[in-house]
Design a protein around this motif. Structure first.
Motif, mmCIF file in Angstrom:
data_model
loop_
_atom_site.group_PDB
_atom_site.id
_atom_site.type_symbol
_atom_site.label_atom_id
_atom_site.label_comp_id
_atom_site.label_asym_id
_atom_site.label_seq_id
_atom_site.Cartn_x
_atom_site.Cartn_y
_atom_site.Cartn_z
ATOM 1 N N TRP A 203 0.839 -1.214 0.000
ATOM 2 C CA TRP A 203 0.000 0.000 0.000
ATOM 3 C C TRP A 203 0.870 1.259 0.000
ATOM 4 O O TRP A 203 0.596 2.228 -0.710
ATOM 5 C CB TRP A 203 -0.923 0.027 1.232
ATOM 6 C CG TRP A 203 -1.961 -1.035 1.281
ATOM 7 C CD1 TRP A 203 -1.966 -2.231 0.614
ATOM 8 C CD2 TRP A 203 -3.168 -1.005 2.055
ATOM 9 N NE1 TRP A 203 -3.099 -2.938 0.941
ATOM 10 C CE2 TRP A 203 -3.845 -2.222 1.814
ATOM 11 C CE3 TRP A 203 -3.719 -0.077 2.938
ATOM 12 C CZ2 TRP A 203 -5.067 -2.529 2.412
ATOM 13 C CZ3 TRP A 203 -4.938 -0.381 3.548
ATOM 14 C CH2 TRP A 203 -5.595 -1.594 3.278
ATOM 15 N N ALA A 204 1.933 1.225 0.848
ATOM 16 C CA ALA A 204 2.816 2.390 0.934
ATOM 17 C C ALA A 204 3.548 2.607 -0.385
ATOM 18 O O ALA A 204 3.756 3.741 -0.820
ATOM 19 C CB ALA A 204 3.805 2.204 2.082
ATOM 20 N N ASP A 205 3.942 1.505 -1.043
ATOM 21 C CA ASP A 205 4.594 1.620 -2.349
ATOM 22 C C ASP A 205 3.646 2.237 -3.375
ATOM 23 O O ASP A 205 4.057 3.079 -4.179
ATOM 24 C CB ASP A 205 5.055 0.243 -2.837
ATOM 25 C CG ASP A 205 6.395 -0.161 -2.256
ATOM 26 O OD1 ASP A 205 7.316 0.681 -2.255
ATOM 27 O OD2 ASP A 205 6.531 -1.310 -1.813
ATOM 28 N N HIS A 206 2.390 1.807 -3.371
ATOM 29 C CA HIS A 206 1.410 2.409 -4.287
ATOM 30 C C HIS A 206 1.355 3.930 -4.074
ATOM 31 O O HIS A 206 1.191 4.692 -5.026
ATOM 32 C CB HIS A 206 0.009 1.829 -4.043
ATOM 33 C CG HIS A 206 -0.233 0.498 -4.678
ATOM 34 N ND1 HIS A 206 -0.281 0.322 -6.047
ATOM 35 C CD2 HIS A 206 -0.446 -0.725 -4.150
ATOM 36 C CE1 HIS A 206 -0.512 -0.961 -6.317
ATOM 37 N NE2 HIS A 206 -0.616 -1.624 -5.182
ATOM 38 N N ALA A 207 1.450 4.340 -2.809
ATOM 39 C CA ALA A 207 1.342 5.762 -2.475
ATOM 40 C C ALA A 207 2.668 6.496 -2.621
ATOM 41 O O ALA A 207 2.722 7.704 -2.437
ATOM 42 C CB ALA A 207 0.824 5.917 -1.049
ATOM 43 N N ASN A 208 3.755 5.746 -2.951
ATOM 44 C CA ASN A 208 5.110 6.334 -2.999
ATOM 45 C C ASN A 208 5.458 6.998 -1.665
ATOM 46 O O ASN A 208 6.013 8.093 -1.620
ATOM 47 C CB ASN A 208 5.236 7.339 -4.154
ATOM 48 C CG ASN A 208 5.098 6.705 -5.538
ATOM 49 O OD1 ASN A 208 5.102 7.414 -6.530
ATOM 50 N ND2 ASN A 208 4.972 5.384 -5.633
ATOM 51 N N ASP A 209 5.081 6.313 -0.567
ATOM 52 C CA ASP A 209 5.366 6.802 0.787
ATOM 53 C C ASP A 209 6.509 5.979 1.393
ATOM 54 O O ASP A 209 6.301 4.862 1.859
ATOM 55 C CB ASP A 209 4.114 6.667 1.664
ATOM 56 C CG ASP A 209 4.383 7.041 3.116
ATOM 57 O OD1 ASP A 209 5.511 7.488 3.436
ATOM 58 O OD2 ASP A 209 3.464 6.886 3.941
ATOM 59 N N ILE B 239 8.111 6.254 4.141
ATOM 60 C CA ILE B 239 8.012 5.995 5.584
ATOM 61 C C ILE B 239 7.103 4.791 5.846
ATOM 62 O O ILE B 239 7.378 3.961 6.709
ATOM 63 C CB ILE B 239 7.504 7.250 6.325
ATOM 64 C CG1 ILE B 239 8.409 8.449 5.997
ATOM 65 C CG2 ILE B 239 7.458 6.998 7.829
ATOM 66 C CD1 ILE B 239 9.889 8.227 6.263
ATOM 67 N N GLY B 240 6.027 4.680 5.071
ATOM 68 C CA GLY B 240 5.171 3.501 5.181
ATOM 69 C C GLY B 240 5.929 2.229 4.836
ATOM 70 O O GLY B 240 5.772 1.187 5.482
ATOM 71 N N VAL B 241 6.762 2.312 3.802
ATOM 72 C CA VAL B 241 7.564 1.150 3.403
ATOM 73 C C VAL B 241 8.533 0.766 4.510
ATOM 74 O O VAL B 241 8.628 -0.402 4.903
ATOM 75 C CB VAL B 241 8.336 1.442 2.093
ATOM 76 C CG1 VAL B 241 9.291 0.298 1.763
ATOM 77 C CG2 VAL B 241 7.374 1.686 0.933
ATOM 78 N N ILE B 242 9.250 1.771 5.037
ATOM 79 C CA ILE B 242 10.243 1.496 6.098
ATOM 80 C C ILE B 242 9.533 0.921 7.334
ATOM 81 O O ILE B 242 9.966 -0.080 7.915
ATOM 82 C CB ILE B 242 11.004 2.783 6.457
ATOM 83 C CG1 ILE B 242 11.901 3.199 5.281
ATOM 84 C CG2 ILE B 242 11.813 2.609 7.732
ATOM 85 C CD1 ILE B 242 12.422 4.633 5.368
ATOM 86 N N ALA C 36 -8.308 12.032 4.516
ATOM 87 C CA ALA C 36 -7.428 11.382 5.497
ATOM 88 C C ALA C 36 -6.927 10.025 5.015
ATOM 89 O O ALA C 36 -5.762 9.695 5.159
ATOM 90 C CB ALA C 36 -8.152 11.233 6.828
ATOM 91 N N GLY C 37 -7.787 9.247 4.409
ATOM 92 C CA GLY C 37 -7.404 7.890 4.000
ATOM 93 C C GLY C 37 -6.411 7.849 2.856
ATOM 94 O O GLY C 37 -5.846 6.798 2.555
ATOM 95 N N SER C 38 -6.181 8.966 2.174
ATOM 96 C CA SER C 38 -5.256 8.993 1.037
ATOM 97 C C SER C 38 -4.008 9.815 1.323
ATOM 98 O O SER C 38 -3.258 10.141 0.407
ATOM 99 C CB SER C 38 -5.958 9.595 -0.194
ATOM 100 O OG SER C 38 -7.140 8.903 -0.484
ATOM 101 N N MET C 39 -3.774 10.141 2.596
ATOM 102 C CA MET C 39 -2.710 11.089 2.909
ATOM 103 C C MET C 39 -1.314 10.573 2.545
ATOM 104 O O MET C 39 -0.413 11.365 2.261
ATOM 105 C CB MET C 39 -2.778 11.477 4.394
ATOM 106 C CG MET C 39 -2.022 12.740 4.748
ATOM 107 S SD MET C 39 -2.551 14.182 3.779
ATOM 108 C CE MET C 39 -4.098 14.602 4.589
ATOM 109 N N ASN C 40 -1.114 9.224 2.521
ATOM 110 C CA ASN C 40 0.186 8.699 2.080
ATOM 111 C C ASN C 40 0.531 9.215 0.684
ATOM 112 O O ASN C 40 1.690 9.473 0.377
ATOM 113 C CB ASN C 40 0.167 7.165 2.006
ATOM 114 C CG ASN C 40 -0.136 6.510 3.316
ATOM 115 O OD1 ASN C 40 -1.208 6.732 3.868
ATOM 116 N ND2 ASN C 40 0.789 5.720 3.829
ATOM 117 N N TYR C 41 -0.508 9.325 -0.157
ATOM 118 C CA TYR C 41 -0.281 9.742 -1.548
ATOM 119 C C TYR C 41 0.157 11.200 -1.629
ATOM 120 O O TYR C 41 0.823 11.600 -2.579
ATOM 121 C CB TYR C 41 -1.556 9.539 -2.382
ATOM 122 C CG TYR C 41 -1.824 8.090 -2.710
ATOM 123 C CD1 TYR C 41 -1.438 7.557 -3.944
ATOM 124 C CD2 TYR C 41 -2.439 7.251 -1.786
ATOM 125 C CE1 TYR C 41 -1.668 6.226 -4.247
ATOM 126 C CE2 TYR C 41 -2.669 5.925 -2.067
ATOM 127 C CZ TYR C 41 -2.290 5.408 -3.297
ATOM 128 O OH TYR C 41 -2.507 4.094 -3.592
#
Ligand SMILES: [Zn+2]
Length: 375
Positions: free
Chosen positions: A102-108, A110-113, A221-226
């Motif tokens: 999910w984090a990769d989809h969002a290019n986030d 910090i989510g990946v780490i 809020a639910g899309s903030m990673n993006y």
């Protein structure tokens, strides 16, 4: 399945579209149902089903700060091994760190780490067990790549040969929440002052541009990673090629019993696991997935899929006054009339392959139904 831990409560409780309460069904099947970290720690099993969030589990960074009532992936792994290893016949356990994708989809980043580190901890728990126990195979791998993350990007074309490690790492270190956690902490207050405060406190970014502030203010809020993922990526030297999946080769880490080495085709993973477990996949497929419709028609039954309740379709076979019903995706068969409304449990599920229209049943149940209808 003896131990199932994860999230998605609203898909099992009475909020389901069909109103069924599958959590009550779990209790009737002998599962101890748990819904938070403390209950999981206290669970004694042997069968445990844990759901810790209505939708998805929190990212690990966000869990630590905002949802400490949820267990970590490593804690769930440890508990699952404790429960399953009581079976002298051995066990199979699948653990997924699913929000890395999910984090990769969002290019986030910090989510990946956050969740790659949480997965690494879970692998450590499995390796500790395997080292002590022996006779255990541990495999760790991705089922696909996503995002095309790179260390270095188009922005570093001219500078890469002189960039220090700090250019990559320093912008990432202050982050304590993923983009999802940022969205949660911001809540309904999308004022510029609050956005600047939260991004400084939890993402270490104190130089947001006016355009970035506006982008965060406009993001649900639910899309903030993006929104915030690309902001921290560009302050580091992280590049992304896509918000979708990518097709490069992946790492396969293996330890223990007959561990695979070298280049492995993805479909071989199932065979490697089956070999380690001593399972004959062809035989298991034959006994669990027998093609139902031609066999039922061969004994003279009228066969159709009743889709009048689209959420709960049923394979129906009728002949004379006898009706046999197989609700899809369940391990139940209902026979009427006879000893009216008799319901039996099967050793596997009724599966409809939507693309082909074929329906598969456990072989024993199919043979019994054919015998009954042939009378
Ligand atoms: Zn994906």
């Amino acid at each position: 399945m003896d131990v199932v831990l994860g999230a998605g409560t609203r898909y099992l409780d009475t909020r389901r579209a069909d109103g069924e309460n599958l959590i009550a069904v779990l209790a009737s099947l002998g599962y101890q149902y748990v819904s938070n970290r403390a209950e999981l720690a206290a669970a004694t099993g042997p069968k445990v089903w844990g759901l810790f969030s209505d939708e998805a589990m929190a990212y690990e960074f966000d869990r630590q700060m905002l949802h400490p009532e949820q267990p970590s992936l490593a804690e769930m792994t440890r508990k699952a091994i404790d429960l399953l290893s009581a079976d002298p016949g051995g066990f199979f356990l699948m653990v997924e760190g699913s929000k890395v994708d999910w984090a990769d989809h969002a290019n986030d980043p910090i989510g990946v780490i956050s969740d790659l580190a949480a997965f690494d901890d879970a692998v450590g728990v499995a390796l500790d067990y395997a080292e002590k126990k022996g006779n255990t195979l541990v495999l760790a791998f991705s089922d696909h790549g996503c995002g095309g993350m790179s260390l270095g990007s188009k922005a570093t074309d001219a500078t890469y040969s002189k960039l220090p490690l700090e250019a990559l790492v320093d912008p990432l270190l202050p982050a304590t929440l993923t983009g999802e956690g940022i969205g949660e902490v911001l809540g309904g207050d999308r004022s510029e002052a609050n956005i600047r405060r939260v991004m400084s406190a939890h993402y270490g970014i104190s130089d947001l541009t006016a355009a970035e502030v506006a982008a965060i203010a406009a993001t649900p809020a639910g899309s903030m990673n993006y929104a915030v993922g690309p902001m921290i990526s560009s302050r580091s030297v992280i590049g992304w090629t896509t918000s979708g999946h990518v097709g490069e080769d992946l790492f396969l880490y293996s330890y223990g019993l007959n561990k695979p080495l070298g280049l492995v085709e993805n479909t071989e993973i199932a065979e490697i696991c089956a070999d380690a477990l001593g399972v004959d996949l062809d035989q298991a497929t034959a006994s669990l997935y027998a093609e139902a419709i031609p066999a039922l028609e061969a004994v003279g039954a009228t066969v159709f899929v009743d889709a009048s309740e689209p959420q709960n379709k049923v394979l129906v076979a009728q002949k004379g006054s006898t009706t046999v019903m197989f609700p899809l995706d369940k391990n139940l068969v209902e026979v009427s009339p006879g000893a009216a409304g008799r319901s039996f449990t099967m050793e596997g599920l009724t599966i409809l392959a939507e693309k082909t229209g074929k329906v598969y049943l456990p072989q024993n149940a199919l043979l019994s139904a054919c015998k009954l209808l042939a009378r």
